[in-house]
Write a protein that holds these residues in place. Structure first.
Motif, PDB file in Angstrom:
ATOM      1  N   HIS A 155     -42.257  13.455  13.609  1.00  0.00           N
ATOM      2  CA  HIS A 155     -43.262  13.341  14.655  1.00  0.00           C
ATOM      3  C   HIS A 155     -42.627  13.694  15.998  1.00  0.00           C
ATOM      4  O   HIS A 155     -41.434  13.462  16.226  1.00  0.00           O
ATOM      5  CB  HIS A 155     -43.818  11.921  14.699  1.00  0.00           C
ATOM      6  N   PHE A 156     -43.429  14.240  16.873  1.00  0.00           N
ATOM      7  CA  PHE A 156     -42.924  14.636  18.185  1.00  0.00           C
ATOM      8  C   PHE A 156     -42.693  13.418  19.069  1.00  0.00           C
ATOM      9  O   PHE A 156     -43.410  12.421  18.995  1.00  0.00           O
ATOM     10  CB  PHE A 156     -43.918  15.582  18.865  1.00  0.00           C
ATOM     11  N   GLN A 157     -41.669  13.550  19.928  1.00  0.00           N
ATOM     12  CA  GLN A 157     -41.329  12.493  20.862  1.00  0.00           C
ATOM     13  C   GLN A 157     -41.434  13.015  22.294  1.00  0.00           C
ATOM     14  O   GLN A 157     -41.051  14.145  22.577  1.00  0.00           O
ATOM     15  CB  GLN A 157     -39.890  11.993  20.619  1.00  0.00           C
ATOM     16  N   GLY A 158     -41.988  12.195  23.184  1.00  0.00           N
ATOM     17  CA  GLY A 158     -41.989  12.524  24.606  1.00  0.00           C
ATOM     18  C   GLY A 158     -42.785  13.765  24.948  1.00  0.00           C
ATOM     19  O   GLY A 158     -43.929  13.956  24.507  1.00  0.00           O
ATOM     20  N   ILE A 159     -42.159  14.647  25.732  1.00  0.00           N
ATOM     21  CA  ILE A 159     -42.816  15.866  26.196  1.00  0.00           C
ATOM     22  C   ILE A 159     -42.884  16.884  25.058  1.00  0.00           C
ATOM     23  O   ILE A 159     -41.891  17.146  24.385  1.00  0.00           O
ATOM     24  CB  ILE A 159     -42.051  16.468  27.392  1.00  0.00           C
ATOM     25  N   VAL A 160     -44.078  17.440  24.846  1.00  0.00           N
ATOM     26  CA  VAL A 160     -44.272  18.441  23.792  1.00  0.00           C
ATOM     27  C   VAL A 160     -44.821  19.716  24.419  1.00  0.00           C
ATOM     28  O   VAL A 160     -45.905  19.706  25.008  1.00  0.00           O
ATOM     29  CB  VAL A 160     -45.246  17.941  22.702  1.00  0.00           C
ATOM     30  N   ARG A 207     -38.548  18.117  23.331  1.00  0.00           N
ATOM     31  CA  ARG A 207     -37.276  18.391  23.994  1.00  0.00           C
ATOM     32  C   ARG A 207     -36.072  18.132  23.081  1.00  0.00           C
ATOM     33  O   ARG A 207     -34.942  18.418  23.463  1.00  0.00           O
ATOM     34  CB  ARG A 207     -37.189  17.572  25.285  1.00  0.00           C
ATOM     35  N   ASP A 208     -36.314  17.564  21.891  1.00  0.00           N
ATOM     36  CA  ASP A 208     -35.261  17.423  20.887  1.00  0.00           C
ATOM     37  C   ASP A 208     -35.243  18.600  19.921  1.00  0.00           C
ATOM     38  O   ASP A 208     -34.562  18.561  18.895  1.00  0.00           O
ATOM     39  CB  ASP A 208     -35.443  16.120  20.096  1.00  0.00           C
ATOM     40  N   LYS A 209     -36.025  19.642  20.222  1.00  0.00           N
ATOM     41  CA  LYS A 209     -36.116  20.875  19.446  1.00  0.00           C
ATOM     42  C   LYS A 209     -36.804  20.677  18.083  1.00  0.00           C
ATOM     43  O   LYS A 209     -36.670  21.518  17.196  1.00  0.00           O
ATOM     44  CB  LYS A 209     -34.741  21.524  19.243  1.00  0.00           C
ATOM     45  N   ILE A 210     -37.513  19.547  17.898  1.00  0.00           N
ATOM     46  CA  ILE A 210     -38.372  19.417  16.724  1.00  0.00           C
ATOM     47  C   ILE A 210     -39.471  20.466  16.869  1.00  0.00           C
ATOM     48  O   ILE A 210     -40.167  20.512  17.892  1.00  0.00           O
ATOM     49  CB  ILE A 210     -38.979  18.011  16.610  1.00  0.00           C
ATOM     50  N   THR A 211     -39.647  21.308  15.841  1.00  0.00           N
ATOM     51  CA  THR A 211     -40.508  22.485  15.974  1.00  0.00           C
ATOM     52  C   THR A 211     -41.575  22.528  14.887  1.00  0.00           C
ATOM     53  O   THR A 211     -41.318  22.198  13.732  1.00  0.00           O
ATOM     54  CB  THR A 211     -39.661  23.776  15.909  1.00  0.00           C
ATOM     55  N   PHE A 212     -42.767  22.938  15.300  1.00  0.00           N
ATOM     56  CA  PHE A 212     -43.870  23.198  14.375  1.00  0.00           C
ATOM     57  C   PHE A 212     -44.354  24.613  14.640  1.00  0.00           C
ATOM     58  O   PHE A 212     -44.577  25.002  15.793  1.00  0.00           O
ATOM     59  CB  PHE A 212     -45.007  22.199  14.617  1.00  0.00           C
ATOM     60  N   LEU A 226     -56.512  22.913  16.103  1.00  0.00           N
ATOM     61  CA  LEU A 226     -55.363  22.209  16.678  1.00  0.00           C
ATOM     62  C   LEU A 226     -55.233  20.807  16.103  1.00  0.00           C
ATOM     63  O   LEU A 226     -54.158  20.379  15.690  1.00  0.00           O
ATOM     64  CB  LEU A 226     -55.523  22.158  18.200  1.00  0.00           C
ATOM     65  N   ASP A 227     -56.331  20.101  16.041  1.00  0.00           N
ATOM     66  CA  ASP A 227     -56.323  18.731  15.532  1.00  0.00           C
ATOM     67  C   ASP A 227     -55.927  18.700  14.052  1.00  0.00           C
ATOM     68  O   ASP A 227     -55.122  17.864  13.619  1.00  0.00           O
ATOM     69  CB  ASP A 227     -57.699  18.106  15.732  1.00  0.00           C
ATOM     70  N   LYS A 228     -56.479  19.620  13.272  1.00  0.00           N
ATOM     71  CA  LYS A 228     -56.191  19.654  11.837  1.00  0.00           C
ATOM     72  C   LYS A 228     -54.727  19.997  11.555  1.00  0.00           C
ATOM     73  O   LYS A 228     -54.087  19.418  10.661  1.00  0.00           O
ATOM     74  CB  LYS A 228     -57.102  20.676  11.152  1.00  0.00           C
ATOM     75  N   ALA A 229     -54.175  20.914  12.331  1.00  0.00           N
ATOM     76  CA  ALA A 229     -52.819  21.399  12.063  1.00  0.00           C
ATOM     77  C   ALA A 229     -51.740  20.437  12.531  1.00  0.00           C
ATOM     78  O   ALA A 229     -50.747  20.206  11.830  1.00  0.00           O
ATOM     79  CB  ALA A 229     -52.616  22.756  12.727  1.00  0.00           C
ATOM     80  N   ILE A 230     -51.939  19.837  13.697  1.00  0.00           N
ATOM     81  CA  ILE A 230     -50.823  19.128  14.316  1.00  0.00           C
ATOM     82  C   ILE A 230     -51.172  17.735  14.821  1.00  0.00           C
ATOM     83  O   ILE A 230     -50.299  16.993  15.283  1.00  0.00           O
ATOM     84  CB  ILE A 230     -50.267  19.992  15.481  1.00  0.00           C
ATOM     85  N   GLY A 231     -52.432  17.348  14.678  1.00  0.00           N
ATOM     86  CA  GLY A 231     -52.866  16.058  15.198  1.00  0.00           C
ATOM     87  C   GLY A 231     -52.087  14.876  14.650  1.00  0.00           C
ATOM     88  O   GLY A 231     -51.814  13.900  15.356  1.00  0.00           O
ATOM     89  N   HIS A 232     -51.686  14.949  13.378  1.00  0.00           N
ATOM     90  CA  HIS A 232     -50.973  13.836  12.753  1.00  0.00           C
ATOM     91  C   HIS A 232     -49.544  13.685  13.256  1.00  0.00           C
ATOM     92  O   HIS A 232     -48.885  12.680  12.974  1.00  0.00           O
ATOM     93  CB  HIS A 232     -50.949  14.018  11.231  1.00  0.00           C
ATOM     94  N   LYS A 233     -49.037  14.664  14.004  1.00  0.00           N
ATOM     95  CA  LYS A 233     -47.678  14.585  14.543  1.00  0.00           C
ATOM     96  C   LYS A 233     -47.641  14.140  16.000  1.00  0.00           C
ATOM     97  O   LYS A 233     -46.561  13.991  16.584  1.00  0.00           O
ATOM     98  CB  LYS A 233     -46.984  15.952  14.420  1.00  0.00           C
ATOM     99  N   LEU A 234     -48.821  13.964  16.589  1.00  0.00           N
ATOM    100  CA  LEU A 234     -48.916  13.608  18.005  1.00  0.00           C
ATOM    101  C   LEU A 234     -49.510  12.219  18.187  1.00  0.00           C
ATOM    102  O   LEU A 234     -50.206  11.709  17.308  1.00  0.00           O
ATOM    103  CB  LEU A 234     -49.780  14.633  18.745  1.00  0.00           C
ATOM    104  N   SER A 235     -49.240  11.614  19.338  1.00  0.00           N
ATOM    105  CA  SER A 235     -49.832  10.319  19.682  1.00  0.00           C
ATOM    106  C   SER A 235     -50.147  10.319  21.174  1.00  0.00           C
ATOM    107  O   SER A 235     -49.766  11.235  21.914  1.00  0.00           O
ATOM    108  CB  SER A 235     -48.861   9.175  19.343  1.00  0.00           C
TER     109      SER A 235
END
Length: 349
Positions: A155-160, A207-212, A226-235
């Motif tokens: 999951h993404f952290q902080g600034i994406v 910013r930790d270079k976690i990439t999708f 957008l929601d379908k592809a990546i929504g589960h990785k964001l908060s």
């Protein structure tokens, strides 16, 4: 005709310094690849079964050993374990439903991984590896990538940072294209700007270079995609940095997320810590790397996105550790692709 070791040594002594250097490099590469293959196979077995044996067909845990089979590892015939499921009676091995399943050239895979890290074409790879055709390597490439594609990023952290880029829709390799003339080396779109001739690829990085990175469909990005592809990785704790496209703003508003947007004119590139320069640089490197293939069939584009993502994670470094790691990870996930399923596959919007 029998060649003795003494004859080989005498022949080596007659080589000039440049030829001896090339021979030395060849032997180092060959011996390193062979030794790595054996340890990689052992690690695949250990990591696949670290929580116990499970049937790849019915998922039953009632597994027993069921004899041995022979294969060539590191140039020698080796006996490997076979298993049988007591529930469905299916027999399987450590490599069943992996990229390596039923391959006749286990000892050539490490050299193949090396060629993939270098980004060589199939034909050049076939010349360097020897004893295998470029058609077989096409099958190997996409079996491996279809498995690596299943690795789920954190999951993404902080600034994406998030931005879309576009590739021209391509049916490269198809013999009969119904609605248009075939293009040469990629070609160009009939319409200017973004249209339904373009395939939308979303790239997101923290910013930790976690990439999708993934294809989302034809034409402009929508909030639903957008929601379908990546929504589960964001908060709601993430802060989005995007371009000015309205789908990003609508998505952020609906999910209670802070967002900083930057117009494509480049007049304002940063707002303190917030910018999209990392993701834009990723786009530039991705497109520069993919140009070497003179166009990629859209139905395989997600595989190439995965390939580049793996190369970025190892900083495009080719060494024993990165090659073995790529081979192991590519065989921990099920891969049931065949040449026919790959050839007859279609791009799913």
């Amino acid at each position: 005709m029998t060649v003795r070791a003494t004859d080989i040594l005498k022949a080596i002594q007659k080589l000039n310094p440049a030829e001896k250097h090339r021979l030395r490099e060849y032997l180092i590469d060959a011996l390193t690849a062979s030794s790595s293959t054996g340890t990689a196979l052992q690690e695949i077995s250990e990591r696949k079964h670290k929580e116990g044996y499970r049937c790849p067909d019915c998922e039953s845990e009632h597994i027993v050993r069921f004899g041995k089979y022979s294969t060539i590892v590191d140039g020698e015939e080796v006996k490997k374990q076979r298993y049988r499921c007591k529930a469905c009676r299916m027999t399987f091995t450590d490599l069943t439903n992996t990229a390596l399943y039923r391959t006749r050239h286990l000892h050539r895979w490490m050299k193949f991984i090396e060629c993939m890290i270098e980004g060589y074409s199939l034909r050049k790879s076939a010349q360097l590896i020897g004893g295998v055709t470029h058609v077989t390597l096409f099958y190997w490439r996409h079996k491996l990538l279809s498995a690596l594609k299943q690795m789920d990023s954190s999951h993404f952290q902080g600034i994406v940072e998030m931005d879309e880029t576009y590739f021209l829709y391509s049916e490269k390799g198809k013999r009969k294209i119904a609605d248009r003339k075939s293009r040469k080396r990629g070609g160009s779109a009939k319409k200017r700007g973004i249209s339904n001739e373009q395939v939308c690829v979303l790239v997101a990085r923290d910013r930790d270079k976690i990439t999708f990175s993934q294809t989302l469909g034809m034409g402009r990005l929508t909030k639903e995609q957008l929601d379908k592809a990546i929504g589960h990785k964001l908060s709601s704790e993430n802060v989005l940095c995007t371009d000015a496209w309205r789908a990003f703003k609508t998505y952020a508003f609906d999910n209670g997320m802070a967002i900083y947007q930057f117009k494509s004119d480049g007049k304002i590139r940063t707002k303190g810590l917030y910018h999209i320069q990392n993701v834009n640089n990723y786009h530039r490197r991705l497109k520069g790397w993919i140009q070497r293939f003179n166009g990629v069939a859209t139905k395989y584009l997600n595989n190439y996105l995965t390939w580049f993502q793996v190369l970025e994670s190892i900083h495009h470094q080719r060494n024993e550790m990165t090659m073995k790691d790529m081979m192991v990870k590519g065989n921990l996930f099920p891969s049931v692709e065949t040449y026919d399923t790959l050839r007859l596959s279609t791009f799913k919007i």
